[in-house]
Enzyme design. Structure first.
Site, mmCIF file in Angstrom:
data_model
loop_
_atom_site.group_PDB
_atom_site.id
_atom_site.type_symbol
_atom_site.label_atom_id
_atom_site.label_comp_id
_atom_site.label_asym_id
_atom_site.label_seq_id
_atom_site.Cartn_x
_atom_site.Cartn_y
_atom_site.Cartn_z
ATOM 1 N N ARG A 54 0.856 -1.194 0.000
ATOM 2 C CA ARG A 54 0.000 0.000 0.000
ATOM 3 C C ARG A 54 0.885 1.234 0.000
ATOM 4 O O ARG A 54 0.590 2.236 -0.644
ATOM 5 C CB ARG A 54 -0.959 0.022 1.196
ATOM 6 C CG ARG A 54 -1.717 1.350 1.273
ATOM 7 C CD ARG A 54 -2.947 1.411 2.179
ATOM 8 N NE ARG A 54 -2.989 0.483 3.251
ATOM 9 C CZ ARG A 54 -2.283 0.571 4.391
ATOM 10 N NH1 ARG A 54 -1.469 1.598 4.594
ATOM 11 N NH2 ARG A 54 -2.390 -0.341 5.315
ATOM 12 N N TYR A 106 -14.448 18.050 -15.988
ATOM 13 C CA TYR A 106 -14.869 16.649 -16.129
ATOM 14 C C TYR A 106 -16.014 16.372 -15.138
ATOM 15 O O TYR A 106 -15.949 16.763 -13.959
ATOM 16 C CB TYR A 106 -13.666 15.742 -15.830
ATOM 17 C CG TYR A 106 -13.984 14.278 -15.858
ATOM 18 C CD1 TYR A 106 -14.280 13.634 -17.056
ATOM 19 C CD2 TYR A 106 -14.011 13.534 -14.685
ATOM 20 C CE1 TYR A 106 -14.576 12.288 -17.081
ATOM 21 C CE2 TYR A 106 -14.309 12.182 -14.706
ATOM 22 C CZ TYR A 106 -14.595 11.565 -15.896
ATOM 23 O OH TYR A 106 -14.894 10.231 -15.917
ATOM 24 N N ASP A 178 -5.694 19.714 -14.999
ATOM 25 C CA ASP A 178 -6.031 18.365 -15.448
ATOM 26 C C ASP A 178 -5.565 18.266 -16.900
ATOM 27 O O ASP A 178 -6.156 18.869 -17.792
ATOM 28 C CB ASP A 178 -7.540 18.132 -15.309
ATOM 29 C CG ASP A 178 -7.957 16.714 -15.721
ATOM 30 O OD1 ASP A 178 -7.217 16.076 -16.493
ATOM 31 O OD2 ASP A 178 -9.044 16.281 -15.282
ATOM 32 N N LYS A 203 -6.589 7.321 -19.993
ATOM 33 C CA LYS A 203 -6.835 7.839 -21.342
ATOM 34 C C LYS A 203 -5.558 7.752 -22.187
ATOM 35 O O LYS A 203 -5.108 6.667 -22.471
ATOM 36 C CB LYS A 203 -7.393 9.260 -21.234
ATOM 37 C CG LYS A 203 -8.478 9.434 -20.146
ATOM 38 C CD LYS A 203 -9.742 8.662 -20.431
ATOM 39 C CE LYS A 203 -10.706 8.583 -19.238
ATOM 40 N NZ LYS A 203 -11.019 9.837 -18.573
HETATM 41 C C1 LIG Z 1 -11.572 10.256 -17.279
HETATM 42 C C2 LIG Z 1 -11.204 11.582 -16.751
HETATM 43 C C3 LIG Z 1 -11.028 11.804 -15.373
HETATM 44 C C4 LIG Z 1 -11.307 10.725 -14.339
HETATM 45 O O1 LIG Z 1 -10.419 9.671 -14.441
HETATM 46 P P1 LIG Z 1 -10.778 8.134 -14.104
HETATM 47 O O2 LIG Z 1 -9.520 7.429 -14.449
HETATM 48 O O3 LIG Z 1 -11.950 7.745 -14.960
HETATM 49 O O4 LIG Z 1 -11.128 8.072 -12.657
HETATM 50 C C5 LIG Z 1 -10.647 13.062 -14.959
HETATM 51 N N1 LIG Z 1 -10.445 14.065 -15.833
HETATM 52 C C6 LIG Z 1 -10.619 13.898 -17.157
HETATM 53 C C7 LIG Z 1 -10.406 15.062 -18.084
HETATM 54 C C8 LIG Z 1 -11.004 12.658 -17.665
HETATM 55 O O5 LIG Z 1 -11.190 12.504 -18.990
#
Ligand SMILES: *Cc1c(COP(=O)(O)O)cnc(C)c1O
Length: 393
Positions: A54, A106, A178, A203
């Site tokens: 962890r 998001y 982000d 992504k």
């Molecule tokens: C998908 C996404 C998130 C969240 O991420 P997860 O891996 O699905 O928890 C946050 N910000 C953006 C811009 C995203 O596309």
């Protein structure tokens, strides 16, 4: 080579090697998946830096070292998901603190702030981050985090990272970007004045739609200590297999992003010429309202393209259902092309919040297939709109 030496190498080289030296024990060229929960100690309290998974795991360490290098940060922490990373960042706040959030952040970020954190006493407001005067006016003495996303989802708006950072120069609030839609290959927010970078590694960084994960990168050692403490205390860690898949993904990030961007540019140009298409949203288009800012802070414009169709919601939904190569699915950033109808899918949950998207909006995650096949697929799908838009006699 050690990590200091890799620091002088180019991005594509660091993506393959930073944090990923051959395994000293076996010579394995690829970082092993250390599928272990615990580590034997030589004597009580004498160990090799790993006690329990962890807290730390060598496969995770490799991924963190690589991502810190790619974002140009001093440190990185990785998480079980992008939202786990987001939640960990919000542990920097205390009741009474205020968060300034992009009005098209998001949906999961918005939900976390509005539905989970607000009841615990975190205050927030939404602002159009593209409007720097509005951002200036929305900053309060209690503001501790300013949350920027760029490009945004699903309208691919561009926020001037340096512009927002300059507004916060004399304010204690931290600027978080982000960077999920751009990836560090195309945009490195720390170099433009951001304090922290967040990723959903699910992504583009993972890049193959086979793993969920998140990351935070920064420079301030005190922030690292606080985040690391809270992550270990709360436990939102990724498993070694997930770290390994993400590491494998980032080795090809540069070539993938070049192809995603080239294909998306061709798709955006093609859509702009179609009578059945009303408007195209792509930061690489010179007609994009913030194209100049995009050119300044991005190397290229990534693989996301949105557009509105003529013929109403039915026509837009029909296009999304009609493509054969573009698969109908949420998420983005994988090698395969995806299509979705945000109003009915990813953004259905924002109905009634004032952040609704147009009914005729379609979003594409343009993959790295051959562009000729992608254009032919869109052409046949848009012929459905042409038929729907012409009233039957
Ligand atoms: C998908 C996404 C998130 C969240 O991420 P997860 O891996 O699905 O928890 C946050 N910000 C953006 C811009 C995203 O596309």
């Amino acid at each position: 080579m050690n990590d200091d030496q890799w620091a002088n190498a180019c991005f594509e080289t660091r993506a393959i090697h930073a944090g990923q030296d051959p395994d000293p024990g076996t010579g394995a060229v690829i970082t092993p998946i250390f599928q272990t929960s615990t580590y034997v100690q030589e004597a009580v309290g004498i160990h090799k830096g790993y006690e329990y998974s962890r807290t730390d795991n060598p496969t995770r360490t490799a991924l963190q070292t690589a991502l810190a290098s790619l974002e140009g940060g001093a440190w990185c922490l990785v998480y079980a998901s992008g939202l786990a990373a987001t939640q960990n960042l919000f542990y920097l706040l205390r009741p009474g603190d205020h968060v300034l959030l992009s009005d098209d952040a998001y949906g999961g970020t918005y939900r976390l702030v509005a539905k989970v954190l607000a009841p615990w006493g975190i205050d927030f407001s939404l602002v159009d981050m593209g409007d720097l005067d509005a951002v200036r006016g929305a900053i309060r003495p209690q503001t501790k985090l300013v949350w920027v996303e760029t490009p945004t989802n699903p309208y691919l708006k561009i926020v001037d990272i340096r512009g927002v950072a300059d507004l916060l120069a004399d304010h204690p609030a931290r600027l978080v970007v982000d960077n999920t839609f751009a990836s560090p290959y195309l945009q490195q927010p720390l170099a433009h004045g951001a304090d922290l970078v967040l990723h959903s590694t699910t992504k583009y960084l993972g890049g193959h739609s086979d793993v969920v994960g998140g990351a935070v990168v920064g420079n301030d050692p005190a922030v690292f200590e606080s985040l690391k403490f809270h992550q270990n205390a709360a436990g939102a860690v990724p498993g070694p297999m997930d770290c390994w898949l993400t590491l494998r993904g980032i080795k090809t990030l540069g070539v993938r992003m070049d192809r995603h961007s080239a294909n998306a540019r061709a798709v955006a140009a093609f859509l702009g010429q179609q009578e059945t298409v009303e408007r195209v949203f792509y930061p690489g288009l010179e007609t994009h309202p913030n194209h100049a800012v995009a050119v300044r802070q991005m190397r290229d414009f990534s693989g996301m393209v949105s557009f509105t169709t003529r013929g109403g919601l039915e026509a837009a939904a029909a296009v999304a259902a009609q493509t054969k190569i573009f698969q109908l699915a949420e998420s983005l950033g994988g090698v395969e092309s995806l299509i979705e109808h945000p109003g009915l899918m990813t953004h259905a949950s924002v109905a009634g919040t004032g952040a609704e998207v147009e009914a005729t909006l379609v979003r594409l995650s343009v993959g790295i297939e051959h562009v000729d096949d992608l254009l032919a697929d869109l052409k046949q799908a848009l012929s459905v709109v042409a038929e729907a838009a012409v009233p039957a006699d």
